[in-house]
Scaffold this motif. Structure first.
Motif, PDB file in Angstrom:
ATOM      1  N   THR A   1     -15.738 -78.379 -35.857  1.00  0.00           N
ATOM      2  CA  THR A   1     -14.809 -79.517 -35.193  1.00  0.00           C
ATOM      3  C   THR A   1     -16.138 -79.868 -33.956  1.00  0.00           C
ATOM      4  O   THR A   1     -17.213 -79.393 -33.800  1.00  0.00           O
TER       5      THR A   1
ATOM      6  N   ILE B   1     -19.527 -79.826 -44.680  1.00  0.00           N
ATOM      7  CA  ILE B   1     -19.982 -80.768 -43.835  1.00  0.00           C
ATOM      8  C   ILE B   1     -21.410 -81.323 -43.963  1.00  0.00           C
ATOM      9  O   ILE B   1     -21.802 -82.630 -43.931  1.00  0.00           O
ATOM     10  N   LEU B   2     -22.298 -80.397 -44.035  1.00  0.00           N
ATOM     11  CA  LEU B   2     -23.791 -80.977 -44.241  1.00  0.00           C
ATOM     12  C   LEU B   2     -23.915 -81.584 -45.381  1.00  0.00           C
ATOM     13  O   LEU B   2     -24.934 -82.531 -45.574  1.00  0.00           O
ATOM     14  N   THR B   3     -23.159 -81.475 -46.450  1.00  0.00           N
ATOM     15  CA  THR B   3     -23.378 -81.954 -47.709  1.00  0.00           C
ATOM     16  C   THR B   3     -22.517 -83.347 -47.766  1.00  0.00           C
ATOM     17  O   THR B   3     -22.767 -84.242 -48.615  1.00  0.00           O
TER      18      THR B   3
ATOM     19  N   LEU C   1     -17.190 -83.692 -45.875  1.00  0.00           N
ATOM     20  CA  LEU C   1     -16.288 -83.961 -44.805  1.00  0.00           C
ATOM     21  C   LEU C   1     -17.014 -84.181 -43.395  1.00  0.00           C
ATOM     22  O   LEU C   1     -18.161 -83.734 -43.482  1.00  0.00           O
ATOM     23  N   GLN C   2     -16.247 -84.803 -42.743  1.00  0.00           N
ATOM     24  CA  GLN C   2     -16.823 -84.805 -41.363  1.00  0.00           C
ATOM     25  C   GLN C   2     -16.490 -83.602 -40.437  1.00  0.00           C
ATOM     26  O   GLN C   2     -15.599 -82.853 -40.755  1.00  0.00           O
ATOM     27  N   GLN C   3     -17.126 -83.505 -39.354  1.00  0.00           N
ATOM     28  CA  GLN C   3     -16.640 -82.472 -38.385  1.00  0.00           C
ATOM     29  C   GLN C   3     -15.358 -83.016 -38.012  1.00  0.00           C
ATOM     30  O   GLN C   3     -15.129 -83.960 -37.382  1.00  0.00           O
TER      31      GLN C   3
ATOM     32  N   LEU D   1     -19.605 -70.962 -40.997  1.00  0.00           N
ATOM     33  CA  LEU D   1     -20.886 -71.379 -41.538  1.00  0.00           C
ATOM     34  C   LEU D   1     -20.829 -71.735 -42.997  1.00  0.00           C
ATOM     35  O   LEU D   1     -21.369 -72.795 -43.495  1.00  0.00           O
ATOM     36  N   PHE D   2     -19.651 -71.260 -43.846  1.00  0.00           N
ATOM     37  CA  PHE D   2     -19.421 -71.876 -45.074  1.00  0.00           C
ATOM     38  C   PHE D   2     -18.962 -73.144 -45.161  1.00  0.00           C
ATOM     39  O   PHE D   2     -19.422 -74.022 -46.052  1.00  0.00           O
TER      40      PHE D   2
ATOM     41  N   LEU E   1     -18.596 -74.816 -35.336  1.00  0.00           N
ATOM     42  CA  LEU E   1     -19.364 -75.506 -36.239  1.00  0.00           C
ATOM     43  C   LEU E   1     -18.530 -76.723 -36.996  1.00  0.00           C
ATOM     44  O   LEU E   1     -19.155 -77.460 -37.493  1.00  0.00           O
TER      45      LEU E   1
ATOM     46  N   TYR F   1     -19.230 -75.485 -42.864  1.00  0.00           N
ATOM     47  CA  TYR F   1     -20.169 -76.239 -42.207  1.00  0.00           C
ATOM     48  C   TYR F   1     -21.379 -76.551 -43.394  1.00  0.00           C
ATOM     49  O   TYR F   1     -21.670 -77.864 -43.330  1.00  0.00           O
ATOM     50  N   THR F   2     -21.928 -75.473 -43.922  1.00  0.00           N
ATOM     51  CA  THR F   2     -22.896 -75.869 -44.888  1.00  0.00           C
ATOM     52  C   THR F   2     -22.397 -76.447 -46.145  1.00  0.00           C
ATOM     53  O   THR F   2     -23.174 -77.252 -46.702  1.00  0.00           O
ATOM     54  N   ALA F   3     -21.348 -75.912 -46.659  1.00  0.00           N
ATOM     55  CA  ALA F   3     -20.786 -76.526 -47.846  1.00  0.00           C
ATOM     56  C   ALA F   3     -20.024 -77.905 -47.886  1.00  0.00           C
ATOM     57  O   ALA F   3     -20.120 -78.662 -48.805  1.00  0.00           O
TER      58      ALA F   3
END
Lengths: 363, 352, 328
Positions: free
Chosen positions: B285, B197-199, B202-204, B190-191, B283, B193-195
């Motif tokens: 990859t 990827i969603l920002t 980085l990509q998945q 989750l960390f 989350l 992903y939220t920190a």
């Protein structure tokens, strides 16, 4: 087992047909199997209900167009839309379509776009049961609602027996399985129960199961495995999951116009009659669960692809999105759905879908 | 520990009084089994307990009582403890072997050459066939990157804690390493992903997955390295320092080589710990059906996500593939273990 | 392990004290590097906490129910209603069951390997146990659901039949599957390798002098374990248990597969139902809307805080025990 082999055979044959038509195809109308190949790669994510259907399409498309790679990750509609909005993917798959606030965000993601919902894969939600001696169990929505609300707890309950004269229903407790995870399947199933039997089904419809009783299982794969492994059990899954099961059969639903078997064709009838509530090329549908038409299987779900009509950046390969969705909406693409237990889009709705796909910009 | 056994027997022979004869244990076991058999055959039950359980209780009580009567309290306790410890061994090993055998049996059914040399590109979920090559390479890269980051960072942090650390900073690092070992793997995912990827940082990708694995791996490496560095004798450090060798050289040339065997084992344990992690990878990859060797760009499948994907497809063929991949994953860890043992043996200074 | 070694290591570690001159450049760089690695750990932990808080706040503001006591989980509804009562309860119960079983058995198997089995056999056994740490949790989940659960349902029935007068074992639903008890039992098997591997490492480090001395004094093997081994390895055993607890609290997929998630606190632990923090994230994430995802992150934050608290308590216990133990 035998069923699996037949299906494999037909899928293989289908693939061969596709390849042939790709070799010899000249004209490229939107309905032809010969989609104009695009190259490169795209990512898409979303609904797990359509996961296997999309994988079959991807396999067929990639066989025709070896320069293309499409990755679809079946992580769930909500997460799929989120990733689409976050520009991680080129299109999203969703069981419920994007609307309201989500649609606004999707439009923004498509730089004004707009983003449109394209119904592409239908599904029948089969009521599956595991009773060795009973074939062709018939249920009505009221009885179904009572079973899943745990007010009917025995298989030989008069309400069930009344619908199934002459069948040897056991004097056994019904082991009821439902989804323990949030899902579009539960959403559509509970919406159906709410629409058809509001006096019995008093629980809030939605993606999460809220009725007491029964046992939860994670994902349709585990629901079907639990039903198949538990005698005297009942559950609900997408029809495509029934393939290859040993002990599980699908019940017939009497919608008021006579018992209807859960098949691709009977569910297609219901989906074709759905009304479009979206505007323009946005084909958000409203399914009439209360249909009494004979031969219309009422418990269905429609899954959409959410794509940018305009405004998808070039590096996310809009040409490949359009080419792939064009193939999916083609006759070949839609007929593939039937072989794998999904439900094709038919009739005037299919024409609208093709118009919507052809409206997608390629740059 | 057989030395301990012999010693103990000797000691007991000299110091103790009356002992139960050697045949008492098999005799009691036989009696207990007989009781179990009677329960089984007559169908007469004691509060619904299974015959095997009855037999075990009879054995334990019988041994405790006879031993108490003949040998006294201390030896009676010892016998109870011995029986219970043997019992835990049996109780624990049953499910553990059970699961290994389940994976082995189900996994072997799909093992063939193509399973290891092909990918899932254009393989229908309903068809048998296809393979795990892409997932295996993905796991190799993701775990490899995670190891390349975690081992140096973890080792350096352990060196800091053992060789340099003092006062409040040492306390807090040490404390948060403990907390970090307890970070649930899904929170690590989750960390990232939220920190990241969603920002949009980085990509998945395989690299994002490796970072999530690092969060799980670093504390394990630190903890195990710390223990290993601590048991390096201080004489070695002091002797070297007394010769005027700089501290950093002492650490790199004396302390680390002395502990290398344990350090490698620790690192490999950390690898084993993260190789089977699924939750953080889901989350971070993106699932691919084909080989992608670029960990920084595009979709990349790993063995755990492959297993997850195939299971959720729910067809007979796909579930079989999942078990095959699970077996492959266990074998992969097994090979790493073996390699670690060999490496550790090779690098260990001989004079120890 | 021992404080005395620690302190000598530290005094030996004082470069200025040894060389008597200014810290050399190489040492300074190396110190900086290793300190940096340590600080990185603190930074990552701070970042995790910060991001979880940041992402959790929107849902906590939207929540119209009491986040701590509400039993239902409908964050995407308007108004949003969700709370962690069920998750906390389920996580607590499954973790307690897992610990009650895995800790004694894990110590037992470690003692067996270290002091009872022949060395070669013990090594092989330790290896098998280590190997199990690598089995993906989804496989544990499937095995637990389709192999293990049918086999131990009779045990759950037995609990209800003979111990049903204890409220937690009562079963009104006449179903003994997919319960908190089952999840706890599978978790126990999953954390067993962790507990036993670490406590084994600790037992092996007990100085042979202590063991031989106690045996020479005529102690039985159990007395030797009780008086020489346990006092020496108590801190290590506690951290082994804590690591196991960490895994049990955070286990996601196996629990999600086994539990029949129900949003109601049900103290009948043999009935289908229950949920846990981690499992709920896996079950709900895919279909969650914006508030829903934020709510799940908020629950992840709570799990994180629980882990923090558990570790603090463990530290405190170890520190206290150290003062009293005569072994060091």
């Amino acid at each position: 087992m035998k069923l699996t082999r037949i299906l494999i055979g037909s899928t293989a044959a289908c693939a061969i047909v596709l390849t042939l038509s790709a070799c010899g195809g000249g004209g490229s109308s939107s309905s032809s199997a010969n989609a104009d190949c695009a190259s490169g790669s795209i990512k898409a994510a979303g609904s797990s209900a359509q996961g296997n259907a999309i994988t079959d399409w991807i396999n067929a498309y990639q066989t025709q167009c070896p320069d293309a790679t499409i990755d679809y990750q079946a992580i769930g509609s909500g997460a799929g839309v989120e990733q689409f909005v976050a520009k991680q993917t080129s299109f999203a798959g969703t069981d419920s379509g994007v609307k309201d606030a989500d649609l606004e965000k999707a439009n923004e993601r498509c730089s004004g776009g707009p983003a449109i919902n394209i119904p592409m894969v239908g599904g029948a939600i089969a009521v599956v049961y595991n009773l060795a001696d009973v074939d062709g169990l018939i249920l009505t929505s009221d009885v179904l609602a009572k079973i899943f609300a745990s007010t009917i707890t025995k298989w030989n309950d008069p309400a069930i027996a009344g619908l199934n004269a002459g069948k040897s229903l056991p004097d056994a407790t019904i082991a009821q399985f439902h989804r323990s995870d949030s899902s579009g399947t539960t959403d559509n199933f509970t919406k159906y129960l709410t629409a058809t039997s509001p006096s019995v089904w008093t629980f809030a419809p939605g993606k999460d199961w809220t009725a007491p009783g029964g046992q939860g299982a994670k994902g349709s794969d585990q629901v079907i495995a639990s039903v198949d492994g538990t005698v005297n059990s009942i559950g609900y899954v997408e029809l495509s999951y029934l393939d290859g099961m040993q002990n599980t059969k699908a019940a017939l639903i009497d919608n008021g116009g006579g018992p209807v078997e859960a098949t691709s064709a009977t569910a297609a009838t219901t989906i074709a009659a759905a009304t479009v509530t979206g505007s323009g090329n946005d084909l958000l549908l409203k399914v009439d669960y209360t249909t009494k038409a004979s031969g219309a299987y009422p418990i269905v779900l429609v899954t959409y692809e959410v794509a940018c009509q305009k405004g998808l950046s070039t590096d996310q390969n809009p040409a490949l999105v359009k080419s792939f969705l064009t193939f999916a909406a083609s006759d070949a693409g839609q007929s593939q759905l039937t072989t794998s237990g999904y439900v094709p889009i038919t009739g005037s709705l299919l024409a609208k879908v093709r118009t919507a796909v052809s409206s997608l910009a390629t740059s | 520990m057989s030395g301990v056994d012999a010693q103990q027997a000797e000691v007991e022979g000299h110091l103790s009084g009356r002992r139960l004869p050697r045949w008492s244990t098999p005799a009691l076991a036989g009696g207990a089994l007989l009781v179990g058999l009677i329960v089984q055959l007559t169908g007469w039950t004691v509060v619904g307990l299974a015959p095997g359980v009855v037999a075990a209780i009879v054995f334990l009580l019988g041994q405790a009582i006879t031993s108490l009567a003949i040998e006294g309290r201390r030896h009676s306790k010892d016998r109870i403890a011995t029986t219970l410890i043997y019992a835990t061994f049996v109780v624990a090993l049953t499910p553990l072997l059970w699961i290994l055998i389940t994976v082995l049996v189900k996994g072997l059914s799909v093992f063939d050459w193509t399973f290891f040399t092909s990918t899932m590109r254009n393989v229908s979920p309903r068809q048998p066939g296809g393979g795990i090559l892409h997932a295996f390479l993905g796991t190799l890269e993701q775990v490899g990157i995670a190891t390349l980051v975690s081992v140096p960072v973890g080792l350096l942090a352990a060196i800091y804690l053992v060789e340099f650390g003092k006062g409040r900073l040492k306390f807090w690092i040490s404390f948060f390493v403990d907390v970090m070992t307890g970070v649930p793997s899904i929170v690590a995912g989750l960390f990232i992903y939220t920190a990241l990827i969603l920002t949009g940082v980085l990509q998945q990708s395989g690299f994002a997955a490796a970072l999530a694995l690092c969060i799980l791996m670093i504390p394990v490496v630190i903890r195990s390295s710390e223990e290993m560095l601590k048991i390096v004798p201080n004489d070695l450090r002091e002797a070297a320092l007394a010769l005027g060798v700089p501290k950093w050289k002492v650490i790199l040339r004396i302390v680390v080589p002395t502990a290398i065997s344990g350090l490698i084992t620790g690192a490999m344990l950390a690898v084993a710990r993260v190789a089977g992690e699924t939750a953080p990878l889901l989350l971070t990859t993106f699932l691919a059906q084909d080989i992608n060797l670029n960990a920084f760009n595009g979709s990349q499948t790993s063995l755990p996500t492959f297993i997850w994907d195939q299971i959720s497809r729910g067809t007979t063929s796909s579930v079989n593939r999942a078990w095959g991949a699970a077996l492959a994953l266990i074998l992969f860890v097994l090979i790493i273990y073996a390699a670690a043992r060999i490496l550790a043996a090779r690098f260990t200074p001989k004079s120890r | 392990m021992s404080t005395s070694t620690d302190e000598t290591a530290q005094s030996a570690a004082d470069p200025a004290g040894i060389s008597g001159t200014a810290i050399r450049a190489g040492d300074r760089n190396f110190l900086g590097l290793s300190r940096g690695a340590g600080i990185l750990v603190l930074a990552v932990m701070a970042a995790i906490a910060a991001f979880l808080v940041w992402k959790a706040i929107p849902s906590l503001q939207a929540d119209s129910a009491n986040f701590l006591t509400e039993q239902s989980w409908l964050p995407d509804q308007t108004p949003s209603v969700f709370g962690i009562a069920v998750l906390a309860f389920g996580t607590f119960v499954t973790a307690v069951i897992a610990m009650l079983i895995a800790v004694p058995i894990g110590f037992g198997i470690a003692l067996f390997i270290a002091f009872y089995a022949r060395p070669r056999f013990g090594k092989a056994l330790g290896f098998i146990v280590d190997l199990l740490a690598a089995v993906p949790s989804i496989i544990f989940g499937l095995w637990g659901l389709y192999n293990f659960m049918p086999a131990v349902t009779s045990f759950a029935r037995w609990l209800t039949e003979y111990l049903g007068w204890i409220p937690i074992f009562a079963n009104d639903k006449q179903l003994w599957t997919k319960s908190l008890l089952m999840a706890g039992l599978v978790l126990a098997i999953m954390v067993l390798p962790t507990v036993s591997a670490i406590s084994r490492e600790v037992f092996v480090q007990v100085p042979r002098m202590h063991i031989e001395a106690s045996l020479a004094l005529g102690a039985t093997r159990w007395e030797m374990i009780k008086m020489a081994v346990f006092p020496f390895s108590r801190p290590g055993m506690i951290s082994a248990a804590m690591l196991g607890l960490g895994r049990a609290l955070g286990e996601t997929i196996a629990v999600a597969l086994i539990l029949s998630a129900v949003f109601e606190v049900n103290t009948h632990i043999t009935e289908p139902g229950g949920n846990s923090f981690a499992a709920n994230i896996a079950l709900k994430w895919g279909e969650a809307g914006e508030v829903g995802r934020s709510a799940l992150i908020a629950s992840g934050l709570v799990l994180f805080l629980i882990t923090l608290a558990v570790n603090m308590i463990a530290r405190w216990i170890i520190a206290r025990r150290k003062e009293f133990s005569g072994a060091n």
